[in-house]
Design a protein around this motif. Structure first.
Motif, mmCIF file in Angstrom:
data_model
loop_
_atom_site.group_PDB
_atom_site.id
_atom_site.type_symbol
_atom_site.label_atom_id
_atom_site.label_comp_id
_atom_site.label_asym_id
_atom_site.label_seq_id
_atom_site.Cartn_x
_atom_site.Cartn_y
_atom_site.Cartn_z
ATOM 1 N N THR A 64 0.824 -1.213 0.000
ATOM 2 C CA THR A 64 0.000 0.000 0.000
ATOM 3 C C THR A 64 0.853 1.256 0.000
ATOM 4 N N GLN A 67 2.123 1.897 -3.392
ATOM 5 C CA GLN A 67 1.091 2.422 -4.294
ATOM 6 C C GLN A 67 0.833 3.902 -4.021
ATOM 7 N N ARG A 68 0.833 4.299 -2.754
ATOM 8 C CA ARG A 68 0.635 5.721 -2.417
ATOM 9 C C ARG A 68 1.786 6.572 -2.933
ATOM 10 N N PHE A 71 1.425 7.184 -6.597
ATOM 11 C CA PHE A 71 0.403 8.236 -6.757
ATOM 12 C C PHE A 71 1.046 9.609 -6.645
ATOM 13 N N LYS A 74 3.707 10.333 -9.421
ATOM 14 C CA LYS A 74 3.117 10.599 -10.743
ATOM 15 C C LYS A 74 2.624 12.037 -10.839
ATOM 16 N N LEU A 75 1.946 12.511 -9.765
ATOM 17 C CA LEU A 75 1.428 13.881 -9.786
ATOM 18 C C LEU A 75 2.574 14.887 -9.820
ATOM 19 N N LEU A 78 3.872 15.047 -13.341
ATOM 20 C CA LEU A 78 2.979 15.757 -14.265
ATOM 21 C C LEU A 78 3.043 17.255 -14.036
ATOM 22 N N ARG A 79 3.106 17.666 -12.745
ATOM 23 C CA ARG A 79 3.086 19.103 -12.460
ATOM 24 C C ARG A 79 4.436 19.740 -12.713
ATOM 25 N N GLU A 81 6.993 18.358 -14.373
ATOM 26 C CA GLU A 81 7.579 17.909 -15.639
ATOM 27 C C GLU A 81 9.019 17.458 -15.461
#
Lengths: 206, 314
Positions: A64, A67-68, A71, A74-75, A78-79, A81
């Protein structure tokens, strides 16, 4: 038999620093106290090409928590770059663990990565996020005491990738042999700026 | 006694009898008319106008009558329209256009950059295209600040799904989830709607490549080719004629460049005014979102003969 929650599944994780490279290794046993359930449990996961995290402790929290972290990473990617630096990632893990200060994830992470200028970075922390940075090696899991001894004896600074692999593998296998809850082979990642080499070790399969 | 009339202009003072056009009375609409309206005729005229309005199609001009129904998003007008939502779509009609087209082996998104000043710091971050997750990207038209909020929301929603199910969020579900957020702003809270339209391009293993368009009302639809932003109706009609099913990605890129060159206001196309992105599968089977560099864009523009003014496109 008293139930120690950190010893419920059994684990061994170690990371070592080499010359512009690092190695991170773990055992492969997943047990429920004395019974072995699986011999291919993955404790080390890649966050991105230059940062790896190995989690020892309760297997469900290992999964777990990983997985967190995916998460959050990934963000971040994306933010901003870009990928997270290992030092930043370690701070993130520490913060996430401390969020659960009074009901913690029962894991001890080992983080290893290549930072700026390909400088290797390793650190470990306890289950509520106390970071411990080291220049040479870090250990975690039920076999940690044996690992401390083995690494202290076998470690040399500035080893190249191949020698580092040999050293970490020997340290891991000899330590898990002294621990009944970890073993059943090893999983070693040696990471240099140009490649990631993943190897499976076959040791005493018990 | 003498009466003194001071004439300021050479034209005579208008009188009701002689100059019907310049002697005006205030009408029920708040404007001016040539006849005096009594209370009775006022009510009658209101009724006739409401009837006429409900027969008219959606147009950009809104009469004064409707002003009392557009101050709050959460109520309908008597004709059954949500004016705030329509005004939001007006705002988008003035923004830089974006076009998305489905190909057999991918999805192509192209956007027109409205802000092209020499002083603008063109860093790596894009103005029109954004990655939402590894397998979904979007093009934006409208108010950029609203778009940023929604893009962040979409990103978090995608990650939450992946955390829960340990697999990538299906594209339609992501679009639906974001549109549910947008719909909330048209029904409760008293906040204005988001002034953004999106074109979502993505791939999932159940439905392959998909293209979705969503607007401020929270409506969305799956499209083979769609356009948002300025001149989107012109672009859609060109797309309707020229779109072919099962075209390859190169053919679709060519179509996208041609359509944009015809509908863009500026006389010539350069790579600084455009952003082009593709979503496709690599040979190893993973989804890739690739934004073209300015150099690659310039090469494409030359190749398809669209760098010249629109009149000379082949």
């Amino acid at each position: 038999m008293a139930m120690q929650i950190f010893e419920y599944n059994g684990s061994a994780v170690v990371a070592m620093v080499g010359k512009n490279c690092f190695a991170i290794a773990s055992d492969r046993r997943l047990g429920v106290q004395l019974q072995t359930i699986a011999t291919d449990f993955q404790r080390i996961s890649k966050i991105h090409d230059r940062v790896f995290i190995g989690l020892s402790g309760l297997a469900t929290d290992v999964q777990t928590l990983y997985q967190r972290l995916v998460f959050r990473h990934k963000l971040y990617q994306l933010r901003e770059e870009r990928d997270m630096k290992p030092e930043t990632f370690a701070s993130l893990v520490s913060a996430i663990l401390y969020e659960k200060r009074f009901g913690p994830y029962l894991c001890q992470p080992v983080i290893a990565g290549l930072g700026e200028d390909d400088k290797p970075f390793i650190c470990t922390m306890d289950s509520i996020g106390a970071k411990e940075l080291a220049k040479d090696f870090v250990v975690s899991g039920t076999a940690s005491e044996s690992l401390y001894g083995a690494c202290e004896a076998m470690y040399k600074p500035d080893m190249e990738a191949e020698e580092l692999f040999e050293t970490i593998s020997q340290a891991l296998l000899s330590s898990v042999d002294r621990d009944c809850l970890s073993g059943w082979g090893g999983h070693v990642y040696v990471v240099t700026p140009t490649e990631i080499k993943e190897r499976i070790l076959k040791g005493r399969m018990d | 006694a003498e009466t003194l009339q001071i004439v300021v202009s050479s034209s005579p003072v208008p009188s009701h009898a002689n100059d019907k056009e310049s002697y005006l009375w205030r009408s029920h609409t708040g404007g001016f008319g040539t006849t005096l309206e009594s209370r009775g005729s006022c009510k009658r005229n209101q009724g006739i106008e409401n009837q006429k309005k409900s027969e008219r199609k959606v147009s950009s001009a809104v009469s004064n009558m409707s002003r009392r129904y557009d101050s709050r998003t959460t109520i309908f007008s008597p004709e059954g329209r949500l004016y705030q939502v329509e005004y939001a779509m007006e705002a988008i009609g003035n923004a830089g256009s974006a076009i998305g087209i489905l190909a057999k082996d991918g999805v192509v998104l192209i956007g027109e950059k409205k802000v092209t000043s020499k002083l603008l710091q063109t860093s790596t971050s894009a103005e029109k295209m954004y990655k939402i997750d590894d397998h979904v990207a979007c093009a934006v038209a409208g108010i950029m600040s609203d778009a940023n909020i929604l893009i962040n929301t979409a990103r978090v929603q995608a990650q939450r799904y992946t955390f829960m199910y340990q697999e990538p969020m299906p594209v339609e579900q992501l679009v639906q989830s974001l549109c549910d957020t947008k719909q909330g702003y048209t029904q409760f809270g008293g906040l204005r709607p988001f002034g953004v339209s999106f074109l979502f391009a993505g791939w999932d293993k159940n439905h392959g490549f998909q293209l979705y368009m969503s607007d401020p009302s929270g409506n969305y639809g799956g499209w083979k080719a769609a356009a948002v932003g300025a001149n989107n109706q012109a672009a859609q009609s060109i797309l309707k004629q020229d779109y072919k099913d099962d075209a390859s990605r190169e053919e679709v890129v060519e179509l996208a460049l041609k359509v944009l060159s015809k509908t863009m206001d500026s006389t010539s196309l350069t790579s600084e005014k455009l952003e082009l992105a593709e979503v496709f599968l690599t040979p190893s089977g993973s989804v890739q979102y690739h934004v073209h560099s300015p150099e690659s864009l310039t090469k494409l523009l030359v190749k398809h003969g669209v760098t010249q003014p629109a009149a000379e496109t082949s």
